[in-house]
Design an enzyme around this catalytic site. Structure first.
Site, PDB file in Angstrom:
ATOM      1  NE  ARG A 164      -3.790  -2.223   0.029  1.00  0.00           N
ATOM      2  CZ  ARG A 164      -3.555  -3.428  -0.487  1.00  0.00           C
ATOM      3  NH1 ARG A 164      -2.405  -3.674  -1.107  1.00  0.00           N
ATOM      4  NH2 ARG A 164      -4.441  -4.385  -0.407  1.00  0.00           N
ATOM      5  CB  SER A 235      -9.516  -1.156   3.364  1.00  0.00           C
ATOM      6  OG  SER A 235     -10.030  -2.383   2.895  1.00  0.00           O
ATOM      7  CD  GLU A 331      -5.669   0.883   2.031  1.00  0.00           C
ATOM      8  OE1 GLU A 331      -6.203   0.739   0.914  1.00  0.00           O
ATOM      9  OE2 GLU A 331      -5.559  -0.037   2.853  1.00  0.00           O
TER      10      GLU A 331
END
Length: 336
Positions: A164, A235, A331
């Site tokens: 990520r 998410s 995130e």
């Protein structure tokens, strides 16, 4: 290039948070970028590059100018025996690209089906799902370097892809606009069924790209709310990666804790499992909440402010830290 004053961003972010951009620019051609940055030289701040708004939370109106890339074409850049190279402009919707690869019998990206957002946003956080990451297919990325005010091409190695993350979230954060992405797409059958919910397809003699895409769509529907119905950004937190010793301690307390081995002997554990273990599914904070079917997803129940969602995320971080001594990292890109 279009310049719009006081642009409403409510429908340009999947949380559907009401926010306004004082200066909003729409770019339809890469060559407009040097002209734009000459115009922006007096702002003394980097612009916000806004694609589909699927990974952003507006806590306040952005103080910087907002740039939206609307270029959305693709072309074949190289043909080989086992794979082709295609270049895709940053403004194309990500799932439009994935559907195109399935229609044209290219393998690899199908596991990333139905992810909202644009192609230009995909390399930034190295989007991933169901055992696959976009970085596995990227050959190069074309950018406009806003610090040097010139176009550049970064190789795969120069992109520094990780879990990520990428150079676009680190050294080039706020200094690069992705204009096009080069992708290496396999032409021979290649199915990644490593994700546990896909294992049942291994023995299916009728397995093909369309069946895998349909299956992934059904899985996503059970776990993720449709942002057009319930505001969310997928998410909200990264899955934490911890040392083996720390995992062993947690495992002695929670034998059912899931684990995913990572390079260097570290262990990735699902952030959603940690949040769910605390009984926070369905928890509400004002008009913000934790999605009842997936503890990793924060949702806007209709009239939430960005501040409410941010406060909810901090409540969750505090509870997880207290219970597991693990720091959850968002995130989502938070604008405040």
């Amino acid at each position: 290039m279009q310049h719009i004053k006081n642009q409403d961003l409510t429908h340009l972010n999947t949380f559907h948070i009401r926010a306004f951009a004082r200066d909003f620019f729409i770019i339809e051609n890469d060559q407009e970028l040097p002209i734009l940055f000459n115009k922006l030289s007096h702002y003394h701040t980097s612009p916000l590059i806004l694609g589909g708004g699927s990974n952003i939370l507006f806590v306040k109106n952005p103080s910087m100018p907002v740039v939206h890339l609307a270029n959305n074409r693709l072309h074949l850049a190289g043909r080989h025996t086992d794979y082709d190279i295609i270049e895709v402009e940053a403004g194309m919707k990500w799932d439009d690209l994935v559907r195109w690869t399935v229609e044209n019998n290219y393998y690899g990206l199908v596991n990333l089906s139905y992810i909202p957002g644009t192609v230009g946003a995909a390399p930034v956080q190295n989007i991933g799902a169901y055992g696959e990451e976009v970085g596995n297919f990227i050959t190069h990325v074309h950018i406009y370097n806003t610090a040097r005010q010139r176009f550049e091409t970064l190789s795969y190695d120069e992109c520094s892809f990780g879990y990520r993350t990428s150079i676009f979230k680190t050294a080039l954060r706020g200094k690069a606009i992705i204009t096009r992405v080069g992708l290496r797409l396999p032409k021979r059958p290649r199915f990644n069924l490593s994700y546990r919910d896909l294992h049942f397809l291994k023995d299916n003699p009728n397995l093909n790209l369309w069946l895998l895409r349909l299956t992934i769509g059904k899985i996503r529907m059970t776990k993720l709310p449709d942002p057009s119905i319930i505001g969310n950004a997928g998410s909200f937190f990264k899955n934490p990666i911890i040392p083996q010793e720390k995992f062993s301690t947690l495992q002695s307390l929670y034998p059912d804790i899931p684990r995913y081995p990572m390079p260097g002997g570290k262990i990735k554990i699902p952030a959603g499992w940690l949040i769910d273990k605390l009984g926070l599914k369905g928890y509400r904070h004002g008009n913000a909440g934790v999605y009842e079917n997936n503890a990793l997803v924060l949702v806007n129940h209709g009239n939430a402010t960005g501040e409410e969602i941010l406060e909810l995320s901090r409540i969750i971080q505090s509870k997880v830290k207290e219970a597991f001594d693990i720091d959850l990292v968002p995130e989502v890109n938070i604008i405040q």
